[in-house]
Each structure stands twice: as structure tokens, then as C-alpha cells.
Design an enzyme around this catalytic site. Structure first.
Site, short mmCIF file in Angstrom:
data_model
loop_
_atom_site.label_atom_id
_atom_site.label_comp_id
_atom_site.label_asym_id
_atom_site.label_seq_id
_atom_site.Cartn_x
_atom_site.Cartn_y
_atom_site.Cartn_z
N TYR A 206 69.78 -83.39 -35.08
CA TYR A 206 69.37 -84.80 -35.15
C TYR A 206 70.23 -85.66 -34.22
CZ TYR A 206 68.14 -89.23 -37.51
OH TYR A 206 67.71 -90.49 -37.82
N LYS B 109 68.83 -87.75 -31.02
CA LYS B 109 68.99 -89.20 -30.95
C LYS B 109 69.82 -89.62 -29.75
CE LYS B 109 66.50 -90.32 -34.50
NZ LYS B 109 65.18 -90.94 -34.26
#
Length: 313
Positions: free
Chosen positions: A174, A178
Site C-alpha cells: 500500500y 501510494k
């Protein structure tokens, strides 16, 4: 009274629930016609009754409030379906003006135990999903600009995360996705500025179905006060960045939650060392970098963990 997004059209991905839903409702409230995207088909709810699906439910909510909206249930991580999503806005409303990329999933695990599929799926939905929609929206705006012989109106709002800024030990996939979205955003901002398009990224903190485990220990306020982690704290910033008023905001990263917006400064050089020879040797590097890092605070990394302490005050 004219609304700031009156006459404009928008696509919001992952808008069937949570943060994307709040963003779609806010854009509609400000006057935009909205394509509500959320992956999945109509089915049945918990009671066994037929359900239109979350995308259509949000679109219907917008229409019931007097706005204009339609649902799209395609997978943004699929290149062809992302093309169809952008085309659906152009076909329905004559053009696309605003793209809000929000769709995402979580597959949290420590890096030493993460499966390949857990890495690939998160990068595919978040990072590739952002690229796919931007790819076709950008082509639409470039073509319109070249046809008109002048810049057009275009806004991209991407969704990054504090997991990238601060480093999240249990979310390597993640955090990587991002961080990649921020790089994609700044590159896109530079590439599309000449066509009248801006691209910015936000790092929202919101209590949604996707993050319910992340914020399980954060209690909601008693009484009628708005939860500091409510998606409604984030949506107004998206509305502003999507508006004509934000024409001068481009290539920026903003943290938003709980009645607070923080502008993140770009990385700056902390130190520079020059070799006294044609090229550095191991010994010379040890001589300059060793003392430098010995004097740095213990445990300090490139991550900006202090962002996690930001709050309204």
C-alpha cells in the site's frame, strides 16, 4: 446562484461507499454531473432483497437530490474498462472535466510474509488504476485543447496516503502504491499543465469499510458531533481542487482529515558532498557519510512520521 462546478462533469472511482461516495455527493452538491464508478454488479443485500449495487445507489441518491449522475461498475485496474469509464462521461455529458481517483483495496501484511498476489493486487488497483483513468482522461483533454487551439478545463485529484509519507510497516504494498501515485501526480501535472489541466494528490484519513481495521482503536465522539475520521471532512477539499478557483494549485500533495488541511512541502536537500578525486572511493564515502549519519537523530529515516500527529488545533 451559480454553483462552482455547474456545467462540469466528473468521474469518481471507488465511489459506491465511504470516501468516494462522500466525494461524489460533494461534487454533485457543487453542481457537477457525476459518473459514479464502483466495481461490482447488482446483487442482493443482507436481507435477500434485490440490490442495485453501490454505484447505482449513490447515483440514485444524487438524482434524488436534484443532481445528475449515472453509475459505472467497471474495474479501473483493467485498461479497457478504464477507457469505457472515461468514454461514458464524454458520451453522457459531452466532455469530461474532473477525474477523482479513489478506488483501492488493502492486503496488509509484513514484507517478510507478503504473498506475491497481495503485492500485485494492491499495486494493480491503486497505482495502475490511477494510471489507466488518467491515461484516457489526459488524451481526451489533449485532443480537446489541440482542437480548440487553447487550454481547456481539466482537474485530476488523486488519492495517496499517510502510509507513504510516514512509512507503514505492515503495508509495504500500500505504501509503495501510494508513493507511486505521488510520482504519477507530479509527472502528470507537468505534462498536462500546458493543456489547462491540473493534477494534485491528497492524503486523506477517513473511517471507511476499507480502513475499519486500521482505525478500530479510534473511538467516535459521543453525541451529535461529526466523527473526526468522517469522509465528509475530506470531500470539500476534493470539491475545491476540482473547481475553477484552484487553477493555480498544481502538482501538490495535501493531508486532510478532521477539519484540517496540511500542505506537504516537496523534499529538499539536507546535505551534499563532493569527491576530492574524479570519483568517490569507499574510504572517502565512509569518511564523509559516516560522521554525517552519526550525528543524525537515531532512527530517523526519509519517512515523515510526524505527519501522523497532525490534528486540528
Amino acid at each position: 446562484m451559480s454553483l462552482p462546478l455547474q456545467g462540469l462533469s466528473a468521474v469518481v472511482t471507488g465511489a459506491g461507499r465511504g470516501l468516494g461516495r462522500a466525494e461524489a455527493l460533494e461534487l454533485a452538491r457543487l453542481g457537477a454531473a457525476v459518473v459514479v464508478n464502483d466495481y461490482g454488479q447488482p446483487g442482493r443485500d443482507g436481507s435477500g432483497e434485490a440490490s442495485a449495487g453501490p454505484a447505482e445507489e449513490v447515483a440514485a441518491e444524487i438524482r434524488a437530490s436534484g443532481g445528475t449522475a449515472l453509475a459505472h461498475t467497471g474495474d479501473v485496474s483493467d485498461f479497457a474498462q478504464a477507457r469505457t469509464l472515461v468514454e461514458s462521461a464524454v458520451d453522457a455529458f459531452g466532455r469530461l472535466d474532473i477525474l477523482v481517483n479513489n478506488a483501492g483495496i488493502l492486503r496488509d501484511r509484513m514484507v517478510f510474509s507478503m504473498a506475491e498476489e497481495e503485492w500485485d493486487s494492491v499495486l494493480r488497483v491503486h497505482l495502475k488504476g490511477h494510471f489507466n483513468t488518467i491515461r484516457f482522461a489526459a488524451a481526451h483533454w489533449r485532443e480537446r485543447s489541440k482542437r480548440a487551439g487553447e487550454p481547456v478545463f481539466g482537474r485530476i485529484v488523486n488519492t495517496s496516503s499517510e502510509a507513504f509519507l510516514a512509512g507503514s510497516a505492515g503495508q509495504p504494498n500500500y505504501a509503495a502504491a501510494k508513493g507511486g501515485i505521488v510520482g504519477l501526480t507530479t509527472s502528470t501535472a507537468l505534462a498536462l499543465g500546458r493543456y489547462g489541466v491540473t493534477a494534485n494528490a491528497i492524503c486523506p484519513r477517513a473511517r471507511t469499510r476499507m480502513t475499519e481495521d486500521v482505525f478500530a482503536g479510534v473511538t467516535q465522539p459521543s453525541g451529535s458531533g461529526l466523527d473526526p475520521l468522517a469522509p465528509e471532512h475530506v470531500a470539500p477539499l476534493v470539491g475545491y481542487l476540482a473547481s475553477p478557483a484552484a487553477a493555480h494549485v498544481n502538482g501538490q500533495l495535501l493531508v486532510v482529515h478532521g477539519g484540517m488541511v496540511a500542505v506537504v512541502e516537496r523534499p529538499r536537500l539536507a546535505a551534499k558532498f563532493d569527491s576530492k578525486q574524479d570519483a568517490f572511493t569507499y574510504d572517502e564515502l565512509e569518511a564523509v557519510l559516516g560522521p554525517y549519519y552519526a550525528d543524525r537523530p537515531a532512527g530517523e529515516t526519509f519517512a515523515a512520521a510526524e505527519v501522523l500527529g497532525l490534528k486540528r488545533g
